[in-house]
Design a protein around this motif. Structure first.
Motif, PDB file in Angstrom:
ATOM      1  N   ARG A  87     106.885  73.803   6.352  1.00 20.05           N
ATOM      2  CA  ARG A  87     108.119  72.999   6.371  1.00 20.05           C
ATOM      3  C   ARG A  87     108.608  72.774   7.804  1.00 20.05           C
ATOM      4  N   GLN A  88     108.403  73.746   8.669  1.00 19.24           N
ATOM      5  CA  GLN A  88     108.861  73.686  10.050  1.00 19.24           C
ATOM      6  C   GLN A  88     107.909  72.869  10.930  1.00 19.24           C
ATOM      7  N   ALA A  89     106.687  72.640  10.455  1.00 22.66           N
ATOM      8  CA  ALA A  89     105.641  72.066  11.297  1.00 22.66           C
ATOM      9  C   ALA A  89     105.811  70.556  11.478  1.00 22.66           C
ATOM     10  N   PRO A  90     105.609  70.077  12.717  1.00 20.96           N
ATOM     11  CA  PRO A  90     105.650  68.628  12.960  1.00 20.96           C
ATOM     12  C   PRO A  90     104.309  67.988  12.601  1.00 20.96           C
ATOM     13  N   GLU A  91     104.300  66.698  12.401  1.00 18.74           N
ATOM     14  CA  GLU A  91     103.060  65.945  12.185  1.00 18.74           C
ATOM     15  C   GLU A  91     102.417  65.686  13.545  1.00 18.74           C
ATOM     16  N   HIS A  92     101.093  65.831  13.623  1.00 19.06           N
ATOM     17  CA  HIS A  92     100.414  65.530  14.881  1.00 19.06           C
ATOM     18  C   HIS A  92     100.366  64.018  15.057  1.00 19.06           C
ATOM     19  N   GLY A  93     100.974  63.535  16.123  1.00 19.46           N
ATOM     20  CA  GLY A  93     101.052  62.092  16.332  1.00 19.46           C
ATOM     21  C   GLY A  93      99.986  61.544  17.248  1.00 19.46           C
ATOM     22  N   PHE A  96      99.270  64.982  22.961  1.00 19.85           N
ATOM     23  CA  PHE A  96      99.374  66.396  23.319  1.00 19.85           C
ATOM     24  C   PHE A  96     100.847  66.795  23.409  1.00 19.85           C
ATOM     25  N   MET A  97     101.181  67.974  22.831  1.00 23.10           N
ATOM     26  CA  MET A  97     102.535  68.509  22.940  1.00 23.10           C
ATOM     27  C   MET A  97     102.501  69.724  23.853  1.00 23.10           C
ATOM     28  N   SER A  98     103.451  69.832  24.735  1.00 19.19           N
ATOM     29  CA  SER A  98     103.509  70.963  25.666  1.00 19.19           C
ATOM     30  C   SER A  98     103.873  72.244  24.916  1.00 19.19           C
ATOM     31  N   ALA A  99     103.632  73.388  25.567  1.00 15.48           N
ATOM     32  CA  ALA A  99     103.984  74.671  24.967  1.00 15.48           C
ATOM     33  C   ALA A  99     105.480  74.754  24.705  1.00 15.48           C
ATOM     34  N   ASP A 100     106.298  74.204  25.597  1.00 16.68           N
ATOM     35  CA  ASP A 100     107.746  74.214  25.396  1.00 16.68           C
ATOM     36  C   ASP A 100     108.120  73.443  24.136  1.00 16.68           C
ATOM     37  N   PHE A 105     108.996  74.652  17.269  1.00 12.50           N
ATOM     38  CA  PHE A 105     108.579  74.671  15.863  1.00 12.50           C
ATOM     39  C   PHE A 105     108.066  76.043  15.418  1.00 12.50           C
ATOM     40  N   ALA A 106     108.106  77.021  16.308  1.00 11.27           N
ATOM     41  CA  ALA A 106     107.619  78.363  15.970  1.00 11.27           C
ATOM     42  C   ALA A 106     108.596  79.059  15.023  1.00 11.27           C
TER      43      ALA A 106
END
Length: 200
Positions: A87-93, A96-100, A105-106
Protein backbone atom coordinates in the motif's frame (compact mmCIF):
# COMPACT_ATOMS: atom_id res chain seq x y z
CA UNK A 1 3.17 -29.27 46.70
CA UNK A 2 3.08 -32.06 44.10
CA UNK A 3 3.77 -31.15 40.49
CA UNK A 4 0.88 -31.81 38.06
CA UNK A 5 1.16 -35.01 36.03
CA UNK A 6 2.48 -34.37 32.52
CA UNK A 7 0.63 -35.68 29.48
CA UNK A 8 1.94 -37.07 26.20
CA UNK A 9 -0.05 -35.94 23.17
CA UNK A 10 -0.03 -36.79 19.43
CA UNK A 11 1.01 -34.47 16.59
CA UNK A 12 -2.57 -33.24 16.01
CA UNK A 13 -2.64 -31.87 19.56
CA UNK A 14 0.84 -30.36 19.14
CA UNK A 15 -0.38 -28.41 16.09
CA UNK A 16 -3.41 -27.13 18.03
CA UNK A 17 -1.23 -26.02 20.96
CA UNK A 18 1.40 -24.28 18.85
CA UNK A 19 -0.72 -22.97 15.98
CA UNK A 20 1.76 -24.50 13.52
CA UNK A 21 1.33 -27.13 10.84
CA UNK A 22 2.78 -30.63 11.23
CA UNK A 23 5.33 -29.79 8.51
CA UNK A 24 6.52 -26.72 10.44
CA UNK A 25 6.86 -28.75 13.65
CA UNK A 26 8.78 -31.45 11.77
CA UNK A 27 11.20 -28.86 10.33
CA UNK A 28 11.84 -27.42 13.80
CA UNK A 29 12.45 -30.91 15.21
CA UNK A 30 14.93 -31.68 12.40
CA UNK A 31 16.74 -28.41 13.19
CA UNK A 32 16.84 -29.25 16.91
CA UNK A 33 14.61 -26.30 17.84
CA UNK A 34 11.61 -28.20 19.23
CA UNK A 35 11.11 -30.61 22.17
CA UNK A 36 11.88 -34.23 21.20
CA UNK A 37 9.13 -36.82 20.83
CA UNK A 38 8.52 -39.97 22.85
CA UNK A 39 7.06 -43.28 21.74
CA UNK A 40 3.64 -44.07 23.16
CA UNK A 41 1.40 -47.09 22.75
CA UNK A 42 1.81 -48.80 19.39
CA UNK A 43 5.11 -46.96 18.83
CA UNK A 44 3.19 -43.78 17.92
CA UNK A 45 5.13 -40.57 18.53
CA UNK A 46 3.96 -38.38 21.42
CA UNK A 47 5.12 -35.04 22.84
CA UNK A 48 5.22 -33.79 26.41
CA UNK A 49 2.65 -31.05 27.09
CA UNK A 50 4.93 -29.58 29.77
CA UNK A 51 7.93 -29.47 27.40
CA UNK A 52 5.86 -27.78 24.68
CA UNK A 53 4.52 -25.29 27.23
CA UNK A 54 8.08 -24.39 28.28
CA UNK A 55 9.15 -24.07 24.63
CA UNK A 56 6.21 -21.73 23.87
CA UNK A 57 6.91 -19.63 26.98
CA UNK A 58 10.56 -19.19 25.93
CA UNK A 59 9.51 -18.24 22.41
CA UNK A 60 6.99 -15.64 23.65
CA UNK A 61 9.51 -14.22 26.14
CA UNK A 62 11.86 -13.12 23.34
CA UNK A 63 9.72 -11.05 20.90
CA UNK A 64 12.00 -8.01 21.23
CA UNK A 65 14.72 -9.88 19.30
CA UNK A 66 12.51 -9.52 16.22
CA UNK A 67 12.79 -5.75 16.22
CA UNK A 68 16.57 -5.71 16.37
CA UNK A 69 18.33 -4.54 13.18
CA UNK A 70 20.48 -7.68 13.40
CA UNK A 71 17.37 -9.83 12.89
CA UNK A 72 16.72 -9.85 9.13
CA UNK A 73 13.84 -12.36 9.32
CA UNK A 74 10.57 -12.22 11.19
CA UNK A 75 10.91 -14.48 14.25
CA UNK A 76 8.74 -17.47 15.04
CA UNK A 77 5.35 -16.26 16.16
CA UNK A 78 5.42 -13.14 13.98
CA UNK A 79 4.23 -12.46 10.43
CA UNK A 80 5.17 -9.70 8.00
CA UNK A 81 2.28 -7.52 6.88
CA UNK A 82 3.15 -7.36 3.19
CA UNK A 83 -0.10 -5.54 2.41
CA UNK A 84 1.11 -2.53 4.43
CA UNK A 85 4.33 -2.49 2.42
CA UNK A 86 2.52 -2.71 -0.94
CA UNK A 87 0.00 0.00 0.00
CA UNK A 88 2.90 2.35 0.78
CA UNK A 89 4.83 1.49 -2.40
CA UNK A 90 4.97 3.90 -5.36
CA UNK A 91 4.58 2.76 -8.98
CA UNK A 92 7.84 2.63 -10.92
CA UNK A 93 7.52 5.36 -13.52
CA UNK A 94 10.55 4.41 -15.57
CA UNK A 95 12.83 6.93 -13.86
CA UNK A 96 15.51 6.39 -11.22
CA UNK A 97 14.49 7.50 -7.71
CA UNK A 98 17.14 8.73 -5.28
CA UNK A 99 17.66 7.10 -1.88
CA UNK A 100 16.12 10.18 -0.23
CA UNK A 101 12.99 9.77 -2.36
CA UNK A 102 12.80 6.02 -1.70
CA UNK A 103 13.16 6.62 2.06
CA UNK A 104 9.79 8.39 2.01
CA UNK A 105 8.12 5.08 1.13
CA UNK A 106 9.95 2.92 3.69
CA UNK A 107 7.81 1.21 6.36
CA UNK A 108 9.34 0.71 9.86
CA UNK A 109 9.90 -2.94 10.73
CA UNK A 110 7.84 -2.46 13.91
CA UNK A 111 4.84 -1.56 11.71
CA UNK A 112 5.30 -4.60 9.48
CA UNK A 113 5.64 -7.25 12.18
CA UNK A 114 2.50 -8.47 13.88
CA UNK A 115 1.54 -11.45 15.99
CA UNK A 116 -2.23 -11.15 16.34
CA UNK A 117 -3.89 -14.33 17.55
CA UNK A 118 -7.47 -15.04 16.63
CA UNK A 119 -10.08 -17.07 14.81
CA UNK A 120 -10.23 -16.94 11.02
CA UNK A 121 -13.09 -17.83 8.69
CA UNK A 122 -12.71 -18.95 5.08
CA UNK A 123 -15.70 -18.04 2.91
CA UNK A 124 -16.94 -19.48 -0.38
CA UNK A 125 -19.63 -17.17 -1.69
CA UNK A 126 -21.98 -16.50 1.21
CA UNK A 127 -21.01 -19.60 3.26
CA UNK A 128 -18.25 -20.13 5.82
CA UNK A 129 -16.48 -23.31 4.69
CA UNK A 130 -13.64 -23.43 7.24
CA UNK A 131 -12.92 -22.14 10.74
CA UNK A 132 -9.42 -22.13 12.20
CA UNK A 133 -7.26 -20.49 14.82
CA UNK A 134 -3.89 -18.84 14.55
CA UNK A 135 -1.38 -17.68 17.14
CA UNK A 136 0.78 -15.86 14.59
CA UNK A 137 -1.25 -13.46 12.52
CA UNK A 138 -2.12 -14.53 9.00
CA UNK A 139 0.54 -17.18 8.41
CA UNK A 140 -1.98 -20.04 8.61
CA UNK A 141 -4.27 -18.29 6.11
CA UNK A 142 -1.37 -17.95 3.67
CA UNK A 143 -0.77 -21.71 3.95
CA UNK A 144 -4.43 -22.37 3.09
CA UNK A 145 -4.13 -20.06 0.08
CA UNK A 146 -1.19 -22.17 -1.14
CA UNK A 147 -3.25 -25.38 -0.73
CA UNK A 148 -5.10 -26.10 -3.98
CA UNK A 149 -7.57 -28.37 -2.15
CA UNK A 150 -8.91 -25.46 -0.08
CA UNK A 151 -11.56 -23.70 -2.19
CA UNK A 152 -12.43 -20.26 -0.76
CA UNK A 153 -12.71 -16.72 -2.05
CA UNK A 154 -12.76 -14.50 1.06
CA UNK A 155 -11.29 -14.47 4.56
CA UNK A 156 -12.55 -13.07 7.85
CA UNK A 157 -10.66 -12.65 11.12
CA UNK A 158 -11.69 -12.08 14.74
CA UNK A 159 -8.95 -11.17 17.22
CA UNK A 160 -8.95 -13.39 20.30
CA UNK A 161 -6.63 -13.83 23.29
CA UNK A 162 -4.38 -16.89 22.97
CA UNK A 163 -5.74 -18.50 26.13
CA UNK A 164 -9.30 -18.39 24.69
CA UNK A 165 -8.52 -19.69 21.19
CA UNK A 166 -9.52 -23.33 21.74
CA UNK A 167 -12.82 -22.46 23.43
CA UNK A 168 -13.85 -19.81 20.90
CA UNK A 169 -12.84 -21.92 17.88
CA UNK A 170 -14.83 -24.87 19.23
CA UNK A 171 -17.91 -22.68 19.73
CA UNK A 172 -17.79 -21.45 16.12
CA UNK A 173 -17.17 -24.96 14.79
CA UNK A 174 -20.12 -26.39 16.75
CA UNK A 175 -22.49 -23.67 15.55
CA UNK A 176 -21.36 -23.33 11.92
CA UNK A 177 -20.21 -26.91 11.07
CA UNK A 178 -18.11 -25.74 8.09
CA UNK A 179 -17.74 -28.19 5.20
CA UNK A 180 -13.92 -28.22 5.08
CA UNK A 181 -13.33 -28.84 8.81
CA UNK A 182 -12.86 -32.57 9.32
CA UNK A 183 -12.08 -32.97 13.02
CA UNK A 184 -13.97 -35.83 14.76
CA UNK A 185 -16.33 -33.60 16.82
CA UNK A 186 -17.38 -31.48 13.83
CA UNK A 187 -17.92 -34.61 11.72
CA UNK A 188 -20.10 -36.16 14.45
CA UNK A 189 -22.22 -33.01 14.85
CA UNK A 190 -22.58 -32.73 11.07
CA UNK A 191 -23.87 -36.33 10.88
CA UNK A 192 -26.34 -35.64 13.71
CA UNK A 193 -27.65 -32.54 11.94
CA UNK A 194 -28.04 -34.50 8.68
CA UNK A 195 -29.90 -37.29 10.51
CA UNK A 196 -32.28 -34.79 12.14
CA UNK A 197 -33.05 -33.08 8.85
CA UNK A 198 -33.64 -36.46 7.14
CA UNK A 199 -36.38 -37.44 9.60
CA UNK A 200 -39.93 -36.95 8.24
Amino acid sequence: MRKPVDRLVPMVEVTRMTGMTAAEVTRLIAAGHFPPSWYGAGRAKRWSVAAIGEWMAQREAQPERALSPSHPRAPTGYCVNEAALVRQAPEHGGRFMSADRLRAFAVPVADLLHSHSGIYFLWKGDRIVYVGQTRAGYHRIALHMANSAMDFDAVGFVRCAREDLDKVEREYLDRLLPDLNADPITNMLRRRRAARSAKP
